[in-house]
Enzyme design. Structure first.
Site, PDB file in Angstrom:
ATOM      1  N   CYS A   2      16.887  56.216 -21.541  1.00  0.00           N
ATOM      2  CA  CYS A   2      17.341  57.042 -22.754  1.00  0.00           C
ATOM      3  C   CYS A   2      18.321  58.028 -22.533  1.00  0.00           C
ATOM      4  O   CYS A   2      18.476  58.601 -21.675  1.00  0.00           O
ATOM      5  CB  CYS A   2      16.338  57.662 -23.477  1.00  0.00           C
ATOM      6  SG  CYS A   2      14.788  56.643 -23.830  1.00  0.00           S
ATOM      7  N   GLY A 106      11.533  61.208 -22.161  1.00  0.00           N
ATOM      8  CA  GLY A 106      10.523  61.466 -21.551  1.00  0.00           C
ATOM      9  C   GLY A 106       9.193  60.956 -22.240  1.00  0.00           C
ATOM     10  O   GLY A 106       9.539  59.985 -23.053  1.00  0.00           O
ATOM     11  N   GLU A 486      17.499  42.202  -1.629  1.00  0.00           N
ATOM     12  CA  GLU A 486      18.426  42.919  -2.774  1.00  0.00           C
ATOM     13  C   GLU A 486      19.229  41.568  -3.729  1.00  0.00           C
ATOM     14  O   GLU A 486      19.555  41.874  -4.737  1.00  0.00           O
ATOM     15  CB  GLU A 486      18.867  43.628  -2.029  1.00  0.00           C
ATOM     16  CG  GLU A 486      20.550  44.223  -2.986  1.00  0.00           C
ATOM     17  CD  GLU A 486      19.998  45.194  -4.022  1.00  0.00           C
ATOM     18  OE1 GLU A 486      18.705  45.431  -3.988  1.00  0.00           O
ATOM     19  OE2 GLU A 486      20.685  45.578  -4.906  1.00  0.00           O
ATOM     20  N   LYS A 490      19.464  41.306  -7.682  1.00  0.00           N
ATOM     21  CA  LYS A 490      20.811  41.457  -8.292  1.00  0.00           C
ATOM     22  C   LYS A 490      20.724  40.238  -9.214  1.00  0.00           C
ATOM     23  O   LYS A 490      21.117  39.948 -10.369  1.00  0.00           O
ATOM     24  CB  LYS A 490      21.821  41.182  -7.397  1.00  0.00           C
ATOM     25  CG  LYS A 490      22.443  42.493  -6.640  1.00  0.00           C
ATOM     26  CD  LYS A 490      22.868  43.774  -7.529  1.00  0.00           C
ATOM     27  CE  LYS A 490      21.713  44.557  -8.091  1.00  0.00           C
ATOM     28  NZ  LYS A 490      21.167  45.492  -7.357  1.00  0.00           N
ATOM     29  N   GLU A 493      18.229  40.331 -12.067  1.00  0.00           N
ATOM     30  CA  GLU A 493      18.128  41.308 -13.222  1.00  0.00           C
ATOM     31  C   GLU A 493      19.556  41.090 -13.950  1.00  0.00           C
ATOM     32  O   GLU A 493      19.413  41.333 -15.317  1.00  0.00           O
ATOM     33  CB  GLU A 493      18.367  42.407 -12.671  1.00  0.00           C
ATOM     34  CG  GLU A 493      19.559  43.012 -11.743  1.00  0.00           C
ATOM     35  CD  GLU A 493      19.336  44.380 -11.120  1.00  0.00           C
ATOM     36  OE1 GLU A 493      18.900  45.362 -11.786  1.00  0.00           O
ATOM     37  OE2 GLU A 493      19.683  44.713 -10.293  1.00  0.00           O
ATOM     38  N   HIS A 509       5.136  29.097   4.518  1.00  0.00           N
ATOM     39  CA  HIS A 509       3.671  29.775   4.273  1.00  0.00           C
ATOM     40  C   HIS A 509       3.144  29.926   2.687  1.00  0.00           C
ATOM     41  O   HIS A 509       2.423  30.303   2.463  1.00  0.00           O
ATOM     42  CB  HIS A 509       3.440  31.321   4.943  1.00  0.00           C
ATOM     43  CG  HIS A 509       3.580  31.121   6.302  1.00  0.00           C
ATOM     44  ND1 HIS A 509       2.732  30.651   7.125  1.00  0.00           N
ATOM     45  CD2 HIS A 509       4.560  31.930   7.104  1.00  0.00           C
ATOM     46  CE1 HIS A 509       3.201  30.888   8.319  1.00  0.00           C
ATOM     47  NE2 HIS A 509       4.425  31.603   8.558  1.00  0.00           N
ATOM     48  N   LYS A 608      19.197  52.039 -16.808  1.00  0.00           N
ATOM     49  CA  LYS A 608      19.431  52.887 -15.735  1.00  0.00           C
ATOM     50  C   LYS A 608      18.538  54.143 -15.749  1.00  0.00           C
ATOM     51  O   LYS A 608      18.343  54.786 -16.633  1.00  0.00           O
ATOM     52  CB  LYS A 608      20.912  53.331 -15.611  1.00  0.00           C
ATOM     53  CG  LYS A 608      21.341  54.059 -14.541  1.00  0.00           C
ATOM     54  CD  LYS A 608      22.199  52.689 -13.766  1.00  0.00           C
ATOM     55  CE  LYS A 608      22.971  53.100 -12.457  1.00  0.00           C
ATOM     56  NZ  LYS A 608      23.026  51.818 -11.520  1.00  0.00           N
TER      57      LYS A 608
HETATM   58  C1  F6R Z   1      18.614  47.577  -9.326  1.00  0.00           C
HETATM   59  C2  F6R Z   1      18.493  48.839  -9.819  1.00  0.00           C
HETATM   60  C3  F6R Z   1      17.104  49.606  -9.823  1.00  0.00           C
HETATM   61  C4  F6R Z   1      17.057  50.980  -9.114  1.00  0.00           C
HETATM   62  C5  F6R Z   1      15.809  51.386  -9.377  1.00  0.00           C
HETATM   63  C6  F6R Z   1      15.704  52.974  -8.572  1.00  0.00           C
HETATM   64  O1  F6R Z   1      20.053  47.001  -9.708  1.00  0.00           O
HETATM   65  O2  F6R Z   1      19.164  49.452 -10.126  1.00  0.00           O
HETATM   66  O3  F6R Z   1      16.261  48.624  -8.945  1.00  0.00           O
HETATM   67  O4  F6R Z   1      17.490  50.853  -8.020  1.00  0.00           O
HETATM   68  O5  F6R Z   1      15.554  51.698 -10.670  1.00  0.00           O
HETATM   69  O6  F6R Z   1      16.696  53.957  -9.085  1.00  0.00           O
HETATM   70  P1  F6R Z   1      17.401  55.119  -8.269  1.00  0.00           P
HETATM   71  O7  F6R Z   1      17.893  54.449  -7.191  1.00  0.00           O
HETATM   72  O8  F6R Z   1      18.045  55.764  -9.335  1.00  0.00           O
HETATM   73  O9  F6R Z   1      16.194  55.794  -8.176  1.00  0.00           O
END
Ligand code: F6R
Length: 613
Positions: A2, A106, A486, A490, A493, A509, A608
């Site tokens: 948000c 929040g 990783e 990638k 997502e 396994h 994010k």
């Molecule tokens: C995946 C991604 C998320 C973040 C996770 C932790 O591409 O961006 O998995 O890595 O939400 O975020 P931070 O690093 O901001 O704590």
């Protein structure tokens, strides 16, 4: 998660707010809304979907003069928690009188009890959100002084908040407060901008104030008056953002993700520059704030993080054990505080977080501090909550990461972890010459990454072969195992292909049962210890019809012969090789997602900076 913007000044508030929301859209993009003061009336517009939809809605519903008249307002872009992303659940929410508007990041944990109490007093709610309950509570507390009403209401809430509040009865001010959800105030020339993240401020000013938890500020165009919730004045310094407005632009790339992938030689250069001592063969990480003796005495390193940051931590685990000769383990931040972790004064807890705001990682930091551990952080966002609460650590200096899928933060996290391991290792086991050699290997990382980026077009061509698959496996061993995790994260997502990362030995396994003719297996088969075993695991997959895409070391014909497709990365130290290898996988995922027509920078259901547990 948000985004909040508030504006009070001389400019056209609707325009400033919508531009600010655009810059914050990566934090949540399922609905948006804004409220502005039009004369002494509140005008509200909301829309489900992206900020562009909100802009269209406001232009369709509002008279044109409102855009030029209104110079105060608050706005929000949402990532739904309470109730689906509908117009009615979008922020701002109003109190019962309709005179007070609130935007909130929040979670108000006791909102059900508060809602029941307010309903018994005749309040009627339109939405399913916890935020509307807070708006009504502020209205209920309002006896003619908005500031006092917000304080009184916040005393009654449990949970986290970053808020901005506007009242039609007090048009010349915005009240903003935080607990557990960031608020930054930009101090401009005759204008003040409130935001949950500095990227909405950078176009206006470089001068910012970061609120601390339980700070509440009365903001006007000319002043910022900060107090605590008991109305006691507090002093917060004005800081320089040091952020370039262009960092929050795509700069000619189709997506922020591609831009950030290509920025990596620079971001890694910034993360590494000035931190290697090529005389003493060590690294200089003053922010760690630890003496040589403390490092030599370390019992254990515990790394906590989530998602991509957790994967970087897993590379770090190999680095600390292999280079620094210290026990290391990685724990999911979400589990850390609930499992009663055993950490003490000789244990170093390293919290890794790009945003520095991730709720689970922050909770792990607090738990580790409670237990008396040495706590430090690896954050990208300067002044973020985790960076401030740990008080020591190493900033990544990757620059703003706007794409929801993390790329440059991961590679900088790995680079910094390698430098930390070098520093600790130099005190415990490395000779100067050994330290020097490793320092040079780390110094070369940006150049290694640039060589992978040169293959962008070739990787796009390879990606076209994998566009129509719905499942994929990523396998690796040793430090390449976290790279496999990783890579799978990638791909899933941003392309929505179901992808799983496994240790190469684990496939047989159980998961190997899923391989059928043409199932993609992406194998991390660089020429590092364990490569021969990975080649063996590849043969097991090929025997079941899998299509193999290998990440191999440049010129490794033996490995190339085992693959259907391969991407070459330059030969380098086995731990350093994780960085170019992951960059190859970032580009692969990006091109697969692009060719599938996915919304790369704003993937479905994601946002994010995850500030809820
Ligand atoms: C995946 C991604 C998320 C973040 C996770 C932790 O591409 O961006 O998995 O890595 O939400 O975020 P931070 O690093 O901001 O704590």
């Amino acid at each position: 998660m948000c985004g909040i913007v508030g504006y009070i000044g001389k400019a056209q508030a609707p325009k400033v707010l919508i531009n600010g929301l655009r810059r914050l859209e990566y934090r949540g993009y399922d609905s948006a809304g804004l409220a502005v003061m039009d004369g002494n009336q509140l005008a509200v517009a909301k829309a489900p979907g992206k900020v562009a939809a909100l802009k269209d809605r406001a232009h369709a519903e509002w008279p044109e003069e409102r855009f030029s008249r209104a110079s105060t307002g608050i706005a929000h872009t949402r990532w739904a928690t309470h109730g689906p992303p509908t117009e009615v659940n979008a922020h701002p929410h109003l109190d019962q009188s309709g005179d007070i508007a609130l935007v909130h990041n929040g979670i108000i944990e006791n909102y059900r009890a508060l809602r029941a109490r307010l309903e018994s007093k005749g309040h009627q709610f339109l939405s399913e959100t916890d935020t509307e309950v807070l708006a009504h509570l502020i209205g209920e507390c309002n006896k003619g002084d908005l500031f006092q009403a917000v304080c009184d209401a916040l005393h009654q809430v449990e949970g986290t908040f970053g808020i901005a509040v506007l009242s039609a009865r007090e048009p010349g001010r915005i009240i903003t407060a935080r607990r557990g959800s960031p608020i930054v105030i930009g101090v401009g020339d005759g204008e003040t901008i409130i935001a949950s993240d500095a990227s909405a401020i950078v176009a206006h000013t470089q001068r910012v104030i970061y609120l601390d938890d339980n700070d509440i500020a009365i903001v006007t165009a000319e002043s910022v008056d900060i107090r605590d919730l008991n109305n006691v004045p507090v002093t917060r310094e004005i800081a320089e953002l040091g952020m370039d407005a262009s960092a929050a632009e795509k700069g000619g790339y189709d997506h922020f993700m591609l831009k950030e992938i290509h920025e990596q030689p620079d971001s890694l250069g910034n993360a590494i520059r000035g931190r290697l001592d090529l005389n003493l063969g060590t690294s200089v990480l003053a922010g760690m704030g630890t003496s040589a003796r403390e490092l030599a005495d370390l019992n254990r390193v515990v790394i906590v993080g989530c998602g991509t940051s957790l994967h970087a931590g897993l590379v770090g685990e190999y680095a600390f054990e292999d280079l620094a000769d210290v026990n290391a383990e990685v724990q999911q931040a979400a589990e850390f505080r609930y499992r009663n972790p055993i950490v003490g004064s000789r244990d170093l807890v390293v919290a890794i977080s790009q945003s520095g705001e991730t709720a689970d990682t922050l909770a792990a930091v607090r738990e580790a501090k409670q237990k008396g551990a040495f706590v430090m952080s690896l954050c990208n966002v300067v002044g973020s909550t985790i960076a401030r609460e740990t008080g020591r650590g190493v900033y990544l200096h990757a620059g703003p990461e706007i794409s929801v899928a993390s790329t440059k933060a991961f590679t900088c996290q790995v680079a910094v972890l390698l430098m930390m391991a070098l520093k600790i290792g130099r005190g415990r086991r490395f000779s100067r010459d050994e330290g020097l050699k490793l320092a040079r290997d780390i110094e070369a990382i940006p150049t290694l990454v640039a060589k992978v980026l040169e293959q962008d077009e070739r990787i796009a061509t390879i990606a076209a072969t994998y566009v129509n698959n719905e499942h994929a496996f990523f396998i690796g061993r040793g430090p390449m195992y976290p790279v496999a995790l990783e890579g799978a994260l990638k791909l899933k997502e941003i392309s929505y292909i179901h992808a799983e990362g496994y240790h190469a030995a684990e496939l047989k396994h159980g998961p190997i049962a899923l391989l059928v003719e043409g199932t993609p297996v992406v194998a991390l088969a660089c020429d590092i210890p364990g490569k021969d075993k990975v080649l063996g695991n590849i043969e097991e997959c090929r025997a079941r019809g899998a299509r193999i895409l290998g990440i191999i070391t440049e010129g490794d014909h033996e490995a190339a012969e085992c693959m259907d497709d391969f991407i070459e990365v330059p030969a380098c130290h086995p731990l350093v090789a994780t960085v170019p290898a992951v960059v190859a996988l970032q580009l692969f995922s990006y091109h697969v997602a692009r060719l599938r027509g996915c919304e790369i920078d704003q993937p479905r259901n994601l946002a994010k900076s995850v500030t809820v547990e």
